[in-house]
Design an enzyme around this catalytic site. Structure first.
Site, mmCIF file in Angstrom:
data_model
loop_
_atom_site.group_PDB
_atom_site.id
_atom_site.type_symbol
_atom_site.label_atom_id
_atom_site.label_comp_id
_atom_site.label_asym_id
_atom_site.label_seq_id
_atom_site.Cartn_x
_atom_site.Cartn_y
_atom_site.Cartn_z
ATOM 1 C CG HIS A 26 -1.746 -1.179 0.753
ATOM 2 N ND1 HIS A 26 -3.371 -0.921 1.324
ATOM 3 C CD2 HIS A 26 -1.833 -2.393 1.915
ATOM 4 C CE1 HIS A 26 -3.795 -2.299 0.609
ATOM 5 N NE2 HIS A 26 -3.113 -2.552 1.768
ATOM 6 C CE LYS B 86 -6.092 13.236 0.337
ATOM 7 N NZ LYS B 86 -6.860 12.314 -0.122
ATOM 8 N NE ARG B 87 -3.452 10.305 9.764
ATOM 9 C CZ ARG B 87 -3.043 9.127 11.120
ATOM 10 N NH1 ARG B 87 -3.835 8.505 11.222
ATOM 11 N NH2 ARG B 87 -1.633 9.446 11.144
ATOM 12 C CE LYS C 236 -2.185 10.910 2.886
ATOM 13 N NZ LYS C 236 -3.074 9.734 2.171
ATOM 14 C CB THR D 295 -10.001 5.016 -1.049
ATOM 15 O OG1 THR D 295 -10.206 5.343 0.400
ATOM 16 C CG2 THR D 295 -9.563 4.017 -1.410
ATOM 17 C CE LYS E 273 -13.910 5.808 1.167
ATOM 18 N NZ LYS E 273 -13.234 5.650 2.122
HETATM 19 C C1 26W Z 1 4.137 0.749 9.581
HETATM 20 C C2 26W Z 1 3.540 2.024 9.891
HETATM 21 C C3 26W Z 1 2.935 2.354 8.425
HETATM 22 C C4 26W Z 1 1.790 2.072 8.855
HETATM 23 C C5 26W Z 1 0.077 1.377 7.744
HETATM 24 C C6 26W Z 1 3.040 1.817 7.269
HETATM 25 C C7 26W Z 1 2.313 2.887 5.998
HETATM 26 C C8 26W Z 1 0.771 1.933 6.727
HETATM 27 C C9 26W Z 1 -0.513 2.178 5.329
HETATM 28 C C10 26W Z 1 0.886 1.133 4.239
HETATM 29 C C11 26W Z 1 -0.688 3.518 4.955
HETATM 30 C C12 26W Z 1 -1.975 3.463 4.104
HETATM 31 O O1 26W Z 1 -2.697 3.281 5.034
HETATM 32 N N1 26W Z 1 -1.234 3.443 2.747
HETATM 33 C C13 26W Z 1 -2.497 4.103 2.028
HETATM 34 O O2 26W Z 1 -3.808 2.381 1.201
HETATM 35 C C14 26W Z 1 -4.652 3.205 0.690
HETATM 36 C C15 26W Z 1 -5.094 1.806 0.911
HETATM 37 O O3 26W Z 1 -4.722 1.227 -0.765
HETATM 38 C C16 26W Z 1 -4.489 3.546 -0.052
HETATM 39 O O4 26W Z 1 -5.243 4.154 -0.893
HETATM 40 C C17 26W Z 1 -2.892 5.308 0.264
HETATM 41 O O5 26W Z 1 -2.599 6.052 -1.856
HETATM 42 C C18 26W Z 1 -2.095 5.302 1.117
HETATM 43 O O6 26W Z 1 -1.722 5.424 1.078
#
Ligand code: 26W
Length: 821
Positions: free
Chosen positions: A369, A560-561, A566, A668, A672
Site C-alpha cells: 500500500h 484525509k490524514r 498529500k 480512495t 467517494k
Molecule cells: C508501519 C507504519 C505504517 C502503517 C500504515 C506504514 C504504512 C501504513 C499504510 C500502508 C498507509 C496507508 O494507509 N496507505 C494507503 O493505503 C490506501 C489503501 O490501499 C491507499 O489508497 C493510499 O493511497 C495509501 O496511502
C-alpha cells in the site's frame, strides 16, 4: 456528527411486523440490557436495537459458516492490523432491509432512530486508507457471497480523538468500548497461546528424519477472539471479523499473591492488557518499537493457528491448505505469518523445510500500500532474535533458499542480490518485511495501475526480475452501500426515481445517468440534492465551530490524514494567495468559496502538526477579515473520522486529490467524492489516473508534474528557490506565512516550514504551485456556469461505478484467490 435524514434504500421488501419488532425491543431491553423502558437511557435503546438486529444476523451467520464447511469451499482469510469500520448499525439495518421497520418500531417507544444512531461510537481501529479499505473489503466479500474471515486486533483504544486547542492538535484517548460493544461475541474457548522470547532446542525427530526444533518461549499470553458479524448486501451472507484480545495465561501469580505482593501478582495481567491496548497512530513511519512487533506477531500467530485448526477439522493434513485457503496479507504488518505457518508446519506437523515452503508459498498473497521508503517495515535483527528466535532461524532458512536460487540463475549482480536479501546489511542488520512478504506470497499486488508500475520499477525491481509473474494490479474500490446509499440518501432516492433500482445491485448501471447529464430538470434536482447536503454540513459546522457558512459557496474539501506528501500545505498556500488576490483586486467578480480541511496528524509528526496549526491560523485571519467580504472562508473540522466523512463527502463540490505524483499509492477518498458528484482537482497520481480515464478528461481538473517528471526533476538539480523567484503569487504567499502574517503572536512559527520549501521542497510544492493555482482559477470559471458544472458532476457520479469494491473483490477472487464469484 449527527445525521438526520431518512434512508433512501431498503435491501429487501419490508418483512417485519413493526409491532413484533417493537415488542422485541422491549424484551431485549428488559432481559438483555436489564432496563425498564421508563428508566432506559438512549444508550440502552441503542444497545437493544443493535442486539435485535444482531439476532437477525445470527441464523444467516451460522448458515453461511455451515455452508462453507460442508461444501468444502475455499476460504479467504484477510489479515489486517487495521479495520477502520466506523459505525455498524446503519450498515446492518440497511443491508438487511429493516431500516424503516426499525425506525417505526423505535418511534412506537418514542425513540428517534437518528438520535440513537448518532450515539454509536465509530470503531476507529485504523489510521486511514489501508484500514478503511479493509472495512470496505469485508462488506464487499460478504455481499459477493465469498466465505471470508477478517482477522485483526481488538484495540481497546482505537485512533486517538483529536481536539484543536488554540489551533493545535491535541490527542486524547479514544474509548469506543466505554458503553460495551453490543456487536461482539467473546469466545474464550477459542483462545490460543502465543509465546515470546526464550530459546530453541534441537531434538531428534520422532520420524527418525533428522532434527526437529522446539521453541520454548519465556513469555506466554492468551489470544482471545471476539467475533463481529459482517452482513452483506441483502443479507446474502454474514462473515466474521475476528479480533484478538490479549489476556494473561495466569491472571494472578499465586505465589506472589500469597507472599503478600498483591500488586506484583497482577503483573502478568497488566502485561497482557498492554499488548492490545492501543493502535499505533502512525500511518507512514514505522513505530520501530518492540510493542508494535509484538502486536504484529500476536495477531498473526493467533490467526494462523486458527486457520490451521479449522483446516484440520475437515482435512487430514496440511498438504491441501493452498487449495482450500488463501491468507491475504494487508501490507507487511502481518508478514510474520509466513514464518509462523512455516514453524507450525515444520515444528508441530512434522514437515521438512521443502514441503513446508512449498505449502506456504502457495498459501499467501500480499498487497503493498505504499512506496514511501520511510514506511517500509524492517526490524533490527537483535530485537527479532530476542522476541522470536525460532522465526529468525526460519527467516534465515528462507533467505538461504531464495539467495541460492538467485545465485544459481546467474542473472543477478551483487547489488541486486543485496536488494533481494531478506536481511538488510548496510549498517545495522534488519529483517525486511516487504521482502519476506514478497518471497512468501504467490501474488503481490499494488492498489492502482500507476502504483503497480512504480512497484515494479522501484522498491521491488530486483524481486520482480526474479519472479516476473508475481506482481499484479488490483485498483482499490469503495463500497457503494456505505459511500452512496447510506451516506447520501437524497442522491440515492433521486437516482432511483430517475433510472430505477438496477444500480442497487449492479453499480455500473449508474452509467444510465449519463443520458441525463444535459437534462435541465435533472440538473436542477441533482443540484437541489447537493444543496440540501451542504445545508446539513453548514448546520454541523455552525453547531460545532460556531462558524457561519454560505451554502451557495463552492465547497472545496480536502479530508484525509495530514501528511506532507498529500500536500495540504499546497492547498493552504493557495488559500493565502487567493486571499491576497481578493484583497488586491476587489473589482474582480470573485465567487464565494469555502475551503474545508480535516484530518489527523501522527502525534510524533512535527511538520504535519504544524500544518494543522497553519490551517487554523490562516482560517482565523481570513475568516475575520472584513475586506474578504465573505468570499473566502477556511474551516478546519476537528476529529476527522468515518462518520465525519459520511457528512462531508455528500456536501462537497470540489475534491482535493493533490499529492506529489508517484507518492499516493491509490487514494480512495477520490472515489467517494466522485461517486457523490464532486469534481476532482488532482494530480496524475494513484487512482486519479484511472479516475480520469473513467470520468473523461473533460470532467476532471488535472494539473501538475507527472510521476515521471517528478523523478526527472529530482534526478536533475531541482532548485525550488529559483522557481519561487519567478512566481510572484507564490513568493508573496510564502513570505506572508514565513514572516508571521498569520502568526503575529509568534512570527517565527512557520520559518522553518517555509524555508524547507526554499531549500529542498521534498514534495515539489513550488514546482506545482502555478499549475495548481491556474487549475483553481479554471475551477472558478467552471463554477460560474452552473449548467456546465452540473453536467460534469453528473458524469462523475454516472461513470465511477467501476470504483466499487465489488469490482475490486471480484478481481481478487478470480485472479488471486481463485474462489468463485
Ligand atoms: C508501519 C507504519 C505504517 C502503517 C500504515 C506504514 C504504512 C501504513 C499504510 C500502508 C498507509 C496507508 O494507509 N496507505 C494507503 O493505503 C490506501 C489503501 O490501499 C491507499 O489508497 C493510499 O493511497 C495509501 O496511502
Amino acid at each position: 456528527m449527527d445525521k438526520t435524514s431518512s434512508p433512501a434504500v431498503e435491501a429487501a421488501p419490508r418483512q417485519f411486523v413493526v409491532s413484533d419488532l417493537a415488542d422485541e425491543l422491549i424484551e431485549c431491553l428488559k432481559y438483555r440490557v436489564g432496563k425498564e423502558p421508563s428508566v432506559a437511557t438512549r444508550h440502552d435503546w441503542l444497545s437493544a436495537a443493535i442486539k435485535v438486529v444482531r439476532d437477525r444476523l445470527i441464523d444467516r451467520w451460522i448458515e453461511s459458516t455451515r455452508r462453507a464447511y460442508e461444501n468444502g469451499d475455499k476460504r479467504v482469510y484477510y489479515l489486517s492490523m487495521e479495520f477502520l469500520i466506523g459505525r455498524l448499525m446503519r450498515d446492518a439495518f440497511s443491508n438487511l432491509g429493516m431500516m424503516e421497520d426499525m425506525r417505526e418500531a423505535l418511534a412506537a417507544h418514542d425513540v428517534d432512530i437518528d438520535l440513537i444512531a448518532a450515539l454509536e461510537p465509530d470503531a476507529a481501529l485504523g489510521n486511514g486508507g489501508l484500514g478503511r479499505l479493509a472495512a470496505c473489503f469485508m462488506e464487499s466479500m460478504a455481499s459477493l457471497d465469498i466465505p471470508a474471515h477478517g482477522y485483526g486486533i481488538r484495540y481497546v483504544h482505537g485512533l486517538f480523538r483529536q481536539e484543536i486547542h488554540d489551533g493545535y492538535q491535541v490527542e486524547l484517548p479514544e474509548t469506543w468500548l466505554d458503553h460495551g460493544n453490543p456487536w461482539e461475541f467473546e469466545r474464550r474457548e477459542g483462545a490460543y497461546e502465543i509465546g515470546f522470547g526464550g530459546s530453541v532446542r534441537s531434538v531428534a525427530s520422532q520420524e527418525g528424519r533428522g532434527e526437529r526444533q522446539i521453541w520454548k518461549p519465556t513469555e506466554r499470553f492468551l489470544a482471545v477472539p471476539f467475533d463481529t458479524p459482517i452482513a452483506g448486501w441483502r443479507g446474502k451472507r454474514v462473515n466474521s471479523l475476528r479480533l484478538w484480545s490479549a489476556m494473561p495465561v495466569d491472571p494472578i501469580l499465586l505465589d506472589a499473591f500469597n507472599a503478600g505482593d498483591h500488586i506484583g501478582a497482577l503483573r502478568e495481567s497488566n502485561k497482557a492488557e498492554a499488548l492490545t491496548r492501543v493502535l499505533y497512530p502512525a500511518d507512514s513511519h514505522p513505530a520501530g518499537q518492540e510493542l508494535r512487533l509484538r502486536q504484529e506477531y500476536f495477531f498473526s500467530a493467533a490467526s494462523v493457528q486458527d486457520i490451521v485448526r479449522r483446516h484440520l477439522s475437515k482435512y487430514p493434513d496440511l498438504h491441501s491448505l493452498p487449495d482450500k485457503v488463501t491468507i491475504h496479507l494487508n501490507d507487511t504488518h502481518p508478514a510474520i505469518a509466513v514464518a509462523e505457518l512455516m514453524r507450525l508446519l515444520m515444528d508441530v506437523h512434522g514437515h521438512g523445510f521443502d514441503s513446508a515452503w512449498a505449502i506456504a508459498k502457495q498459501t499467501f498473497a500480499y498487497t503493498n500500500h505504499t512506496l514511501l521508503p520511510e514506511a517500509l517495515e524492517s526490524w533490527p535483527v537483535p530485537l527479532f532474535e530476542r522476541l522470536l528466535p525460532r522465526h529468525m532461524q526460519i527467516i534465515y532458512a528462507i533467505n538461504a533458499e531464495v539467495l541460492l536460487e538467485v545465485r544459481s540463475s546467474g542473472r543477478f549482480n551483487d547489488d541486486e542480490i543485496r536488494e533481494i536479501s531478506l536481511i538488510y546489511e548496510g549498517g545495522e542488520r534488519r529483517v525486511r518485511m516487504g521482502n519476506l512478504a514478497f518471497v512468501g506470497a504467490f501474488s503481490v499486488n499494488g492498489v492502482s495501475a500507476l502504483h503497480t508500475d512504480l512497484m515494479k520499477q522501484t522498491v521491488f525491481s530486483d524481486l520482480h526480475k526474479l519472479y516476473p509473474d508475481r506482481i499484479n494490479n488490483k485498483t482499490n474500490g469503495i463500497t457503494q452501500r456505505r459511500w452512496l446509499f447510506q451516506c447520501n440518501p437524497r442522491l440515492t432516492t433521486l437516482i432511483r426515481d430517475t433510472i430505477g433500482d438496477r444500480f442497487l445491485d449492479d453499480i455500473e448501471a449508474l452509467s444510465e445517468l449519463d443520458a441525463y447529464a444535459e437534462d435541465h430538470e435533472f440538473q436542477q434536482q441533482f443540484s437541489a440534492v447537493k444543496r440540501a447536503n451542504k445545508e446539513q454540513l453548514v448546520k454541523v459546522v455552525s453547531e460545532r465551530l460556531g462558524v457561519r457558512l454560505d451554502p451557495t459557496a463552492l465547497f472545496d474539501v480536502q479530508i484525509k490524514r495530514i501528511h506532507e506528501y498529500k500536500r495540504q500545505l499546497l492547498n493552504i498556500i493557495e488559500a493565502v494567495s487567493l486571499y491576497d488576490q481578493i484583497r488586491s483586486h476587489p473589482e474582480r467578480d470573485w465567487l464565494p468559496r469555502v475551503k474545508f480541511f480535516a484530518g489527523k496528524a501522527a502525534p510524533s509528526y512535527h511538520n504535519a502538526k504544524l500544518i494543522i496549526k497553519l490551517a487554523n491560523d490562516v482560517a482565523r485571519v481570513i475568516n475575520s477579515d472584513p475586506s474578504v467580504r465573505g468570499l473566502l472562508k477556511v474551516v478546519f473540522i476537528p476529529n476527522y473520522n468515518v462518520s465525519t466523512a459520511e457528512i462531508m463527502i455528500p456536501a462537497a463540490d470540489l475534491s482535493e486529490q493533490i499529492s506529489t505524483a508517484g507518492l499516493e499509492a491509490s487514494g480512495t477518498g477520490n472515489m467517494k467524492f466522485a461517486l457523490n458528484g464532486a469534481l476532482t482537482i488532482g494530480t496524475l497520481d494513484g487512482a486519479n489516473v484511472e479516475l480520469r480515464e473513467h470520468v473523461g478528461d473533460e470532467n476532471i481538473v488535472i494539473f501538475g508534474l507527472t510521476a515521471q517528471e517528478v523523478a526527472q526533476w529530482k534526478a536533475q538539480d531541482y532548485r525550488p528557490g529559483e522557481i519561487i523567484e519567478r512566481s510572484a503569487e507564490l513568493k508573496q504567499a510564502l513570505e506572508a506565512i514565513g514572516t508571521g502574517v498569520f502568526s503575529p503572536d509568534d512570527p517565527g512559527r512557520y520559518g522553518e516550514l517555509i524555508s524547507g520549501i526554499y531549500k529542498q521542497d521534498t514534495f515539489m510544492v513550488a514546482a506545482d504551485f502555478d499549475a495548481y493555482s491556474s487549475a483553481q482559477r479554471h475551477v472558478d470559471e467552471l463554477w460560474r456556469t452552473p449548467a456546465r458544472w452540473h453536467r460534469m458532476a453528473i458524469h462523475n457520479t454516472a461513470r465511477v461505478g467501476w470504483f466499487s469494491s465489488d469490482r475490486t473483490i471480484r478481481q481478487y477472487a478470480s485472479e488471486i484467490w481463485r474462489v468463485p464469484v
